[in-house]
Design a protein around this motif. Structure first.
Motif, PDB file in Angstrom:
ATOM      1  N   SER A   1       0.832  -1.212   0.000  1.00  0.00           N
ATOM      2  CA  SER A   1       0.000   0.000   0.000  1.00  0.00           C
ATOM      3  C   SER A   1       0.862   1.256   0.000  1.00  0.00           C
ATOM      4  CB  SER A   1      -0.966   0.006   1.180  1.00  0.00           C
ATOM      5  OG  SER A   1      -0.264   0.006   2.410  1.00  0.00           O
ATOM      6  N   GLY A   2       1.955   1.236   0.751  1.00  0.00           N
ATOM      7  CA  GLY A   2       2.867   2.383   0.757  1.00  0.00           C
ATOM      8  C   GLY A   2       3.540   2.570  -0.589  1.00  0.00           C
ATOM      9  N   MET A   3       3.924   1.464  -1.209  1.00  0.00           N
ATOM     10  CA  MET A   3       4.542   1.539  -2.544  1.00  0.00           C
ATOM     11  C   MET A   3       3.556   2.109  -3.558  1.00  0.00           C
ATOM     12  SD  MET A   3       7.665   0.220  -2.620  1.00  0.00           S
ATOM     13  CE  MET A   3       8.715  -0.932  -1.791  1.00  0.00           C
TER      14      MET A   3
ATOM     15  N   GLY B   1       7.204  10.767   1.056  1.00  0.00           N
ATOM     16  CA  GLY B   1       8.227   9.946   1.689  1.00  0.00           C
ATOM     17  C   GLY B   1       8.234   8.542   1.128  1.00  0.00           C
ATOM     18  N   GLY B   2       9.140   7.759   1.638  1.00  0.00           N
ATOM     19  CA  GLY B   2       9.195   6.368   1.219  1.00  0.00           C
ATOM     20  C   GLY B   2      10.258   6.118   0.178  1.00  0.00           C
ATOM     21  N   PRO B   3      10.101   5.029  -0.531  1.00  0.00           N
ATOM     22  CA  PRO B   3      11.128   4.642  -1.493  1.00  0.00           C
ATOM     23  C   PRO B   3      11.152   5.571  -2.699  1.00  0.00           C
ATOM     24  CG  PRO B   3       9.216   3.256  -1.752  1.00  0.00           C
ATOM     25  CD  PRO B   3       8.963   4.126  -0.547  1.00  0.00           C
ATOM     26  N   PRO B   4      12.231   5.526  -3.463  1.00  0.00           N
ATOM     27  CA  PRO B   4      12.247   6.293  -4.715  1.00  0.00           C
ATOM     28  C   PRO B   4      11.077   5.869  -5.605  1.00  0.00           C
ATOM     29  CG  PRO B   4      14.427   5.405  -4.236  1.00  0.00           C
ATOM     30  CD  PRO B   4      13.471   4.806  -3.237  1.00  0.00           C
TER      31      PRO B   4
ATOM     32  N   ALA C   1       9.329   2.088  -6.346  1.00  0.00           N
ATOM     33  CA  ALA C   1       7.930   1.816  -6.009  1.00  0.00           C
ATOM     34  C   ALA C   1       7.157   1.357  -7.242  1.00  0.00           C
ATOM     35  CB  ALA C   1       7.282   3.057  -5.401  1.00  0.00           C
ATOM     36  N   LEU C   2       7.417   1.979  -8.383  1.00  0.00           N
ATOM     37  CA  LEU C   2       6.738   1.594  -9.623  1.00  0.00           C
ATOM     38  C   LEU C   2       7.115   0.168 -10.020  1.00  0.00           C
ATOM     39  CD1 LEU C   2       4.963   2.321 -12.071  1.00  0.00           C
ATOM     40  CD2 LEU C   2       7.045   3.161 -13.179  1.00  0.00           C
ATOM     41  N   LEU C   3       8.391  -0.150 -10.009  1.00  0.00           N
ATOM     42  CA  LEU C   3       8.828  -1.490 -10.393  1.00  0.00           C
ATOM     43  C   LEU C   3       8.267  -2.543  -9.445  1.00  0.00           C
ATOM     44  CD1 LEU C   3      12.547  -0.799 -11.363  1.00  0.00           C
ATOM     45  CD2 LEU C   3      10.665  -1.392 -12.904  1.00  0.00           C
ATOM     46  N   PHE C   4       8.294  -2.267  -8.156  1.00  0.00           N
ATOM     47  CA  PHE C   4       7.777  -3.202  -7.163  1.00  0.00           C
ATOM     48  C   PHE C   4       6.275  -3.429  -7.395  1.00  0.00           C
ATOM     49  CE2 PHE C   4       5.948  -4.405  -3.107  1.00  0.00           C
ATOM     50  CZ  PHE C   4       6.865  -5.309  -2.589  1.00  0.00           C
TER      51      PHE C   4
END
Length: 145
Positions: free
Chosen positions: A37-39, A49-52, A56-59
């Protein structure tokens, strides 16, 4: 294996193992919890905030792509027991719940439980109980079989 109606215990074990390994790789390799959900919120620009963004898109994109590749290689066809509009409403409700609960099954249920986080234990018990009650009500009402 093609056409099997339900996952067998071995497939469930392998899938769970893969999820655990992916979560461990994300935590050990990147120092981040593998919270879907955060991604997804990061991809949609709902959080700064959070990952680049690219990570996030790739994940996030890898989830349906990986499932699609696995299903195609096993000859499994997806079927949905409910209408697409009901699935869309359910997805919206789950999305709202993940924002209210500050996480989802992957963040709380996989990563949080493995760290014995009290907040994640409470969140996981809450969403699992809610899921059981919801499915029970829907089955009794005939919405899903």
């Amino acid at each position: 294996m093609p056409g099997f109606p339900h996952a067998m215990p071995l497939e469930g074990f392998i899938g769970g193992l893969m999820i655990g390994v992916a979560a461990a790789i994300m935590l050990l390799g990147n120092g981040r919890i593998a919270g879907v959900s955060g991604m997804f919120a990061r991809v949609l620009g709902l959080t700064d905030g959070g990952p680049p963004w690219a990570l996030a898109l790739l994940f996030t994109a890898g989830l349906p792509l990986g499932a699609g590749i696995a299903a195609a290689s096993l000859g499994v066809k997806a079927s949905f027991p409910a209408s697409l509009s009901l699935i869309a409403v359910a997805g919206l409700v789950v999305g709202i719940g993940t924002r209210l609960g500050s996480g989802c099954t992957s963040g709380h249920g996989v990563c949080g439980l493995s760290r014995l986080s009290p907040r994640s234990i409470a969140a996981t018990v809450t969403f699992m109980a809610t899921g059981v009650v919801t499915v029970t009500i829907m089955r009794l009402s005939g919405v899903i079989l």
